[in-house]
Design a protein around this motif. Sequence first.
Motif, short mmCIF file in Angstrom:
data_model
loop_
_atom_site.label_atom_id
_atom_site.label_comp_id
_atom_site.label_asym_id
_atom_site.label_seq_id
_atom_site.Cartn_x
_atom_site.Cartn_y
_atom_site.Cartn_z
N LEU A 18 9.89 39.39 49.13
CA LEU A 18 10.10 38.37 50.16
C LEU A 18 9.12 38.54 51.31
CD1 LEU A 18 14.01 38.31 50.38
CD2 LEU A 18 12.52 36.81 49.04
N TYR A 19 8.82 39.78 51.66
CA TYR A 19 7.91 40.05 52.77
C TYR A 19 6.45 39.84 52.37
CZ TYR A 19 11.58 41.69 55.85
OH TYR A 19 12.68 41.74 56.67
N THR A 20 6.10 40.27 51.17
CA THR A 20 4.69 40.13 50.76
C THR A 20 4.32 38.67 50.47
OG1 THR A 20 5.28 40.67 48.46
CG2 THR A 20 4.53 42.48 49.88
N THR A 21 5.22 37.92 49.84
CA THR A 21 4.90 36.52 49.54
C THR A 21 4.80 35.70 50.82
OG1 THR A 21 7.26 36.10 49.16
CG2 THR A 21 5.88 36.47 47.23
N ARG A 22 5.68 35.96 51.76
CA ARG A 22 5.64 35.21 53.04
C ARG A 22 4.38 35.53 53.82
NH1 ARG A 22 10.05 33.12 55.72
NH2 ARG A 22 9.56 34.31 57.59
N ALA A 23 3.77 36.69 53.53
CA ALA A 23 2.52 37.06 54.21
C ALA A 23 1.29 36.53 53.47
CB ALA A 23 2.43 38.58 54.34
N GLY A 24 1.52 35.78 52.39
CA GLY A 24 0.42 35.18 51.66
C GLY A 24 -0.24 36.09 50.63
N ILE A 25 0.45 37.16 50.26
CA ILE A 25 -0.08 38.09 49.26
C ILE A 25 0.46 37.72 47.89
CG2 ILE A 25 -0.13 40.51 48.51
CD1 ILE A 25 0.15 41.27 51.50
N ASP A 26 -0.44 37.58 46.93
CA ASP A 26 -0.04 37.26 45.57
C ASP A 26 0.87 38.36 45.04
OD1 ASP A 26 -0.03 35.82 43.17
OD2 ASP A 26 -1.61 37.09 42.34
N THR A 27 2.09 38.00 44.64
CA THR A 27 3.11 38.99 44.29
C THR A 27 3.67 38.75 42.90
OG1 THR A 27 3.74 39.20 46.64
CG2 THR A 27 5.33 39.98 44.99
N ILE A 28 3.65 39.80 42.08
CA ILE A 28 4.27 39.76 40.76
C ILE A 28 5.39 40.80 40.72
CG2 ILE A 28 3.95 40.15 38.29
CD1 ILE A 28 1.07 39.28 38.59
N VAL A 29 6.57 40.37 40.31
CA VAL A 29 7.71 41.26 40.15
C VAL A 29 7.98 41.40 38.65
CG1 VAL A 29 10.14 41.69 40.66
CG2 VAL A 29 8.70 40.49 42.34
N ILE A 30 7.99 42.64 38.16
CA ILE A 30 8.22 42.88 36.74
C ILE A 30 9.52 43.64 36.56
CG2 ILE A 30 7.29 43.89 34.62
CD1 ILE A 30 4.52 43.82 35.91
#
Length: 290
Positions: A18-30
Motif C-alpha cells: 500500500l505504501y510503495t504503490t501510493r509512492a509510484g513504485i512498481d510493486t509485485i506481491v507474490i
Amino acid sequence: MSNVIIIGSGPAGISAALYTTRAGIDTIVIGKDYGALQKASEIENYYGFPNPISGKQLIEGGMEQAKRLGAKILSDEVVGLSYDEKLLVLTKDGEYSGDSVVIATGTSRSTPRIKGLKEYEGHGVSYCAVCDAFFYRGKDVAVLGNGEYALHEALELLSTSSSVTILTNGKELTTNVPSNINVNTDVIEAFSGSEILKKVIFQNGNSMNISGLFVAVGVAGSTDLAKKIGASTENNRILVDSNMATNIPGLYAAGDCTGGLLQISKAVYEGAKAGSEIVKYIRSINKKSA
C-alpha cells in the motif's frame, strides 16, 4: 522504472504494498496461498471491525485494496532469492528482479522430527544449497522434501555434487524430477554418523551413504530465503533494524518472520514501516544514479 518485489500476501506484505504503490513504485506481491491467517474463522481483536471477521475475508480485502492502488498480485511459489545486479526472486514459474525485496512470509515451518536431523545441523545437515553446495563438491548428497522447493535445491546441487537424491520420506512427489536426480520414497528412520553425517537409515532396514543433507520440506520459509542471500537470522526469525531493514541493502522483512508479537496489528505496522522505508531507499539510489 524502480520496483519492489514483496514475498507474501498477508497483512505485512500487503501493508508494505500500500505504501510503495501510493509512492509510484512498481510493486509485485507474490504469494502461494493465504498462509496461517486463513485458518482464523473469527478475528475480534483487530481495530475497525465492530463484528468478527474471518482471516480469509481480511486477506482478500487487503489484496483488493492493493490491486485498486496498482499493485500486481501473483499466485506463485517462491523457491529462491539471489542477487544479479538487482535482487532476484526465483519462483516455480519464473523470476523477478527488483531494486528492493520484502520478505513477509510469516514464520518458518518447523523441521521434521527425524532422529539425527537436529544433531547434525552444521555437521552435514544444511538448509541452503546455494550457501553450502561448495562444501560438498564431488560428494553424494541428498535433499529432504517432495515438492518444488526440494527440486530447486537439488538442481542447485547438481553442478557440484557427484550425485543428488531427493528423499521424500514416504510422501508422494508433487513435482516432476529430471532423470539425473535420484528419488527415494522410503520412510526415514534416522540420520547417523560419528562427528559428521554419514548415512540415512530407512524404516525398511535399508540405508544409504551420504555426505550432506539439505532440508527443503514444504515451501521455502522466511529464514530459508534470507539465508540464501546472506541475511542474518537467529533461530526462526530474520534480524532487522528499527526500519525493518536486514543487513543486505534493499532487503527488508516484516511480520511474523521477524519474531516478537505474532499479531495482525504488529504485522501491519511492520509492513507499513518497511514500505515507507523502501520508498526512501529507492529514491536515494535513484538520486545517486541520476
